[in-house]
Structures are given as structure tokens and as C-alpha cells.
Design an enzyme around this catalytic site. Structure first.
Site, PDB file in Angstrom:
ATOM      1  N   SER A 231      11.020  -3.970   1.608  1.00  0.00           N
ATOM      2  CA  SER A 231      10.524  -3.071   2.588  1.00  0.00           C
ATOM      3  C   SER A 231       9.567  -3.924   3.466  1.00  0.00           C
ATOM      4  O   SER A 231       8.969  -4.800   3.082  1.00  0.00           O
ATOM      5  CB  SER A 231       8.994  -1.988   0.844  1.00  0.00           C
ATOM      6  OG  SER A 231       8.074  -1.505   2.097  1.00  0.00           O
TER       7      SER A 231
ATOM      8  N   TYR B   7       4.429  -2.849  -6.286  1.00  0.00           N
ATOM      9  CA  TYR B   7       5.748  -2.941  -5.699  1.00  0.00           C
ATOM     10  C   TYR B   7       6.450  -3.266  -4.504  1.00  0.00           C
ATOM     11  O   TYR B   7       6.976  -4.621  -5.404  1.00  0.00           O
ATOM     12  CB  TYR B   7       5.289  -0.962  -5.387  1.00  0.00           C
ATOM     13  CG  TYR B   7       6.219  -0.883  -4.182  1.00  0.00           C
ATOM     14  CD1 TYR B   7       6.219  -0.580  -3.108  1.00  0.00           C
ATOM     15  CD2 TYR B   7       7.480  -0.302  -4.950  1.00  0.00           C
ATOM     16  CE1 TYR B   7       6.667  -0.666  -1.839  1.00  0.00           C
ATOM     17  CE2 TYR B   7       8.482  -0.376  -4.381  1.00  0.00           C
ATOM     18  CZ  TYR B   7       8.199  -0.266  -2.365  1.00  0.00           C
ATOM     19  OH  TYR B   7       9.244  -0.267  -1.905  1.00  0.00           O
TER      20      TYR B   7
ATOM     21  N   LYS C 141       9.420  -5.949  -4.730  1.00  0.00           N
ATOM     22  CA  LYS C 141      10.652  -5.772  -3.771  1.00  0.00           C
ATOM     23  C   LYS C 141      10.380  -7.718  -2.690  1.00  0.00           C
ATOM     24  O   LYS C 141      11.040  -8.324  -2.815  1.00  0.00           O
ATOM     25  CB  LYS C 141       9.881  -5.139  -2.510  1.00  0.00           C
ATOM     26  CG  LYS C 141       9.763  -3.668  -2.558  1.00  0.00           C
ATOM     27  CD  LYS C 141      11.799  -3.276  -3.261  1.00  0.00           C
ATOM     28  CE  LYS C 141      11.834  -1.667  -3.760  1.00  0.00           C
ATOM     29  NZ  LYS C 141      13.328  -2.056  -3.838  1.00  0.00           N
TER      30      LYS C 141
HETATM   31  C1  WQD Z   1       0.654   5.950   6.406  1.00  0.00           C
HETATM   32  C2  WQD Z   1      -0.796   5.548   7.616  1.00  0.00           C
HETATM   33  C3  WQD Z   1      -2.455   5.580   6.166  1.00  0.00           C
HETATM   34  C4  WQD Z   1      -2.190   8.961   4.274  1.00  0.00           C
HETATM   35  C5  WQD Z   1       4.179   2.905   2.876  1.00  0.00           C
HETATM   36  C6  WQD Z   1       3.885   2.011   1.085  1.00  0.00           C
HETATM   37  C7  WQD Z   1       4.622   0.866   1.556  1.00  0.00           C
HETATM   38  C8  WQD Z   1       6.547   2.126   1.828  1.00  0.00           C
HETATM   39  C9  WQD Z   1       6.123   3.242   3.057  1.00  0.00           C
HETATM   40  C10 WQD Z   1       8.233   1.966  -0.021  1.00  0.00           C
HETATM   41  C11 WQD Z   1      -1.428   4.460   7.095  1.00  0.00           C
HETATM   42  C12 WQD Z   1      -2.216   6.894   6.950  1.00  0.00           C
HETATM   43  C13 WQD Z   1      -1.393   8.315   4.742  1.00  0.00           C
HETATM   44  C14 WQD Z   1      -2.473  10.282   3.737  1.00  0.00           C
HETATM   45  C15 WQD Z   1      -3.638   8.946   5.535  1.00  0.00           C
HETATM   46  N1  WQD Z   1       6.903   2.684   0.678  1.00  0.00           N
HETATM   47  N2  WQD Z   1      -2.595   8.114   6.117  1.00  0.00           N
HETATM   48  N3  WQD Z   1      -3.633   9.610   5.094  1.00  0.00           N
HETATM   49  O1  WQD Z   1       0.955   2.836   3.587  1.00  0.00           O
HETATM   50  O2  WQD Z   1       2.533   2.199   5.754  1.00  0.00           O
HETATM   51  O3  WQD Z   1       3.292   2.312   3.540  1.00  0.00           O
HETATM   52  O4  WQD Z   1       5.176   3.932   2.552  1.00  0.00           O
HETATM   53  O5  WQD Z   1       8.241   1.152   0.733  1.00  0.00           O
HETATM   54  O6  WQD Z   1       5.301   0.059   1.164  1.00  0.00           O
HETATM   55  O7  WQD Z   1       3.090   0.860   1.779  1.00  0.00           O
HETATM   56  O8  WQD Z   1       2.421   4.598   4.293  1.00  0.00           O
HETATM   57  O9  WQD Z   1       2.854   7.514   4.448  1.00  0.00           O
HETATM   58  O10 WQD Z   1       1.463   5.837   2.714  1.00  0.00           O
HETATM   59  O11 WQD Z   1       0.419   5.309   5.166  1.00  0.00           O
HETATM   60  O12 WQD Z   1      -4.400   8.416   7.054  1.00  0.00           O
HETATM   61  O13 WQD Z   1      -3.043  10.948   3.555  1.00  0.00           O
HETATM   62  O14 WQD Z   1      -0.837   7.087   6.974  1.00  0.00           O
HETATM   63  O15 WQD Z   1      -3.571   4.770   6.170  1.00  0.00           O
HETATM   64  O16 WQD Z   1      -2.601   4.510   8.251  1.00  0.00           O
HETATM   65  P1  WQD Z   1       2.812   3.160   4.519  1.00  0.00           P
HETATM   66  P2  WQD Z   1       1.776   5.884   4.492  1.00  0.00           P
END
Ligand code: WQD
Length: 338
Positions: free
Chosen positions: A124, A148, A152
Site C-alpha cells: 500500500s 495496518y 505492510k
Molecule cells: C481519502 C481522502 C481524507 C473519508 C486509506 C488508507 C490506505 C489505503 C487507502 C489500504 C483523504 C478524505 C475520507 C471521509 C474525507 N487503504 N476523507 N471524509 O486515507 O488516502 O488511504 O485508504 O491500503 O492505506 O490509509 O483514503 O478514502 O480514507 O481518504 O474527507 O469520510 O478523503 O481526508 O483526503 P486514504 P480515504
């Protein structure tokens, strides 16, 4: 090829199984259904006209794994089986270290016993830490801020050490950026249990009026509109990347790491606005405080995967949004028998 897919009924696993079957490979799956459902197998049958052999169980079960390798002359494995909720990993670190590390090491141990040494490992972009320069290249600094991500990072280290000790292994480590979307059929996609942590399943629940609005975690980042920028990649492009990695790495007796992304970043607001526009649906949102641990920007340099895997993501953000919404609409109508 005969390919063993751990976690093959999960979100990314099921899309990869579809691509493997369409590619003419024979697929054997193991899944404990802790974050997936057995009916995915019937959906795969509908999409491909065939389905994988599936064993219910956990990859840490050596007896089960041995019986599978004893019965099937497996050529290669793709390892998806892991818990992957960042927030949950902070609350329950032992569950994550126990499961994610032992599953990988048990898989490698049994593969070694059966002289099956072709492996694609699901890693990841979360392993990248403190990276200031975008887009991110594979030799950027690595560090993690949650259990998590650490599983990885450690998983990658286990594989590097394994290959150093036994260079007859052929291993591809794939660092995913932000997988979203669903198969165009609308039959398989992302359906997390409970309140989604990730943005796209959350947007989908708001669009389906199952949640009132999207909470946008901060709009004071140094980005185009102040909201977080991520490299969203269509899950089918990601799945195809696994086929490319398998074909590129098998029997080369090398180990290498590849970013799987699009190379382009979109902000949260851009994603919400694109989703609303292409699906002609209202997606209310409100700006709230930043989520602890989030970073401003994260998007991939994909030159290495393009060059060495002969793979490039082809689906754009509009297709990701259309396909994601089609899946949740179809899932909802099938749930209520409409
Ligand atoms: C994306 C953007 C949030 C939810 C995570 C894991 C990573 C991988 C992918 C496994 C960010 C914003 C999110 C919400 C928001 N998973 N957001 N409101 O954090 O980039 O990555 O998922 O491998 O390991 O860390 O993905 O979709 O949670 O967030 O504003 O309710 O959306 O701040 O900018 P992230 P995400």
C-alpha cells in the site's frame, strides 16, 4: 497458469479473480469471509461464465493450506488476505499484527514446501512516510503511522529478507494508491461493513441517502482547494496490474516494488463534484476538522510500472464514479428484491 489467490472474495481480490479467469488462468481462492461474502463467487460466475475453486478458511491455517497445495499444482500466488482498516488497526494492533504478519509468513512457508516461489504481494502507498515531493517514486522514504501500514511495511521487509536468503523466489510487491470503483457489470464492488472509513464508499452511502452528508476532513491543506489530494485508481485497472505483474515477474528470480496508481491526484471536493455530476445526484457535504494522520497530498509516479510491467491505468475519474454508483444502486435493489 494455476494461481492461488488469498482473500479472493474481497474487493480487490474478486476483481483480480475476474481478470485472471478472463485471462484463461485457473484460480484457487481461500477466504475467511471476515470482510467479504460467499455470493461474490456466483457474481464472478455470471461475469466470467466460470468461477474459481474456493476454500473457506484463514491463510494462517497451515493444515488447510498444505491440503490445498497438495491437491493443486499451484504455479503462483497473489496475496490479498489482510485486515486493512487504518482506524481499527490503531484500536486493535494485536489483531492486525497477528493476522497480517502470520498469514503472509504461513503462505510463504507452505509455498516454499511445495516449491512454488512466484508471489505478488498486496502492499500500500501507506508505507510512504514524510514524502514532500510529488509524485511519489518507489525509492521514496518509507515510514508508517499506524499498525495496518506497519504490517505492510514489515511484510515487504519479510519478502526482501526471504529473497535475500533464497534468490530462487520471484516476488512483485505492489503499492496501491486509492482503489475505487467497481466492475462495469455492477455485480461486484466495495461494500464495507458499517460506516465506511474511506471516501468513495462514504460518498456512495450519502448518494443512496443512507447517510446525510459527506464530512470533508479539512479544507486548510496546501492543495488546489484546501482538501486532501489522492491518486484514485479504478479497481479494474488495479486488478489488471496484478496480471501484468504476475506475467512480468514469474520465474525471473527477482524481487521488485511497483506503484499502482494513475499518476494524477484529485481533491476530495473534485471527487465529490465529479461523482455528483456524472451520476446526476446530489451529494451534500460539510467541512469538518482534519482527520488525525491524514496528509495533504499523495499521488504516484507510475513510470516504473508502465515501463517494466507494460501496464498503465486507463480508466478516468468519471468512470470510477459511474461504476462505483452503479454497483451500490444494483446492490441495493437486489437486497430489497426489486
Ligand atoms: C481519502 C481522502 C481524507 C473519508 C486509506 C488508507 C490506505 C489505503 C487507502 C489500504 C483523504 C478524505 C475520507 C471521509 C474525507 N487503504 N476523507 N471524509 O486515507 O488516502 O488511504 O485508504 O491500503 O492505506 O490509509 O483514503 O478514502 O480514507 O481518504 O474527507 O469520510 O478523503 O481526508 O483526503 P486514504 P480515504
Amino acid at each position: 497458469m494455476k494461481v492461488f489467490v488469498t482473500g479472493g472474495c474481497g474487493y480487490i481480490g474478486s476483481h483480480t479473480v475476474v481478470e485472471l479467469l478472463n485471462h484463461g488462468d485457473e484460480v484457487i481462492v481461500i477466504d475467511d469471509f471476515s470482510n467479504s461474502k460467499p455470493d461474490v463467487l456466483d457474481k464472478i460466475q455470471t461475469i466470467c461464465g466460470k468461477k474459481p475453486i474456493c476454500y473457506e478458511g484463514n491463510v494462517c491455517d497451515k493444515v488447510l493450506l498444505r491440503s490445498i497445495f497438495e491437491k493443486h499444482d499451484i504455479d503462483a500466488a497473489i496475496d490479498f488476505a489482510a485486515f486493512k482498516a487504518v482506524g481499527e488497526s490503531v484500536e486493535q494492533p494485536l489483531k492486525y499484527y497477528q493476522n497480517n504478519m502470520n498469514c503472509l509468513m504461513t503462505l510463504c512457508e507452505i509455498m516454499q514446501e511445495y516449491s512454488c516461489k512466484n508471489l505478488v504481494f498486496s502492499s500500500s502507498a501507506t508505507v510512504y512516510g514524510g514524502v514532500e515531493t510529488m509524485p511519489i517514486v518507489e525509492d521514496s522514504p518509507l515510514s508508517t503511522t499506524n499498525p495496518y501500514g506497519t504490517t505492510k511495511l514489515w511484510g515487504e521487509q519479510v519478502l526482501q529478507d526471504l529473497h535475500h536468503a533464497d534468490p530462487s523466489w520471484s516476488i512483485a510487491i505492489l503499492r496501491y494508491f486509492n482503489p475505487i470503483g467497481a466492475h462495469v457489470s455492477g455485480l461486484i464492488g466495495e461494500s464495507p461493513n458499517g460506516i465506511p472509513n474511506n471516501i468513495m464508499p462514504y460518498i456512495c452511502k450519502v448518494a443512496m441517502k443512507e447517510l446525510p452528508q459527506v464530512n470533508v476532513f479539512g479544507n486548510d491543506y496546501p492543495t488546489i482547494d484546501g482538501t486532501g489530494v489522492r491518486d484514485y485508481i479504478h479497481v479494474v485497472d488495479l486488478a489488471v496490474g496484478h496480471i501484468a505483474a504476475l506475467n512480468a515477474i514469474c520465474n525471473t528470480q527477482t524481487i521488485d516494488v511497483f506503484n499502482l496508481g494513475t499518476g494524477k491526484g484529485y481533491s476530495v471536493l473534485e471527487l465529490i463534484q465529479t461523482f455528483a455530476k456524472v451520476n446526476n445526484i446530489d451529494v451534500p457535504y460539510t467541512i469538518v476538522d482534519r482527520r488525525p494522520g491524514d496528509i495533504a497530498e499523495c499521488y504516484a509516479n507510475t513510470d516504473k510500472a508502465n515501463r517494466e510491467l507494460h501496464w498503465k491505468a486507463e480508466k478516468g475519474i468519471t468512470e470510477m464514479c459511474e461504476d462505483a454508483y452503479r454497483f451500490v444502486k444494483q446492490s441495493s435493489s437486489s437486497t430489497f428484491g426489486m
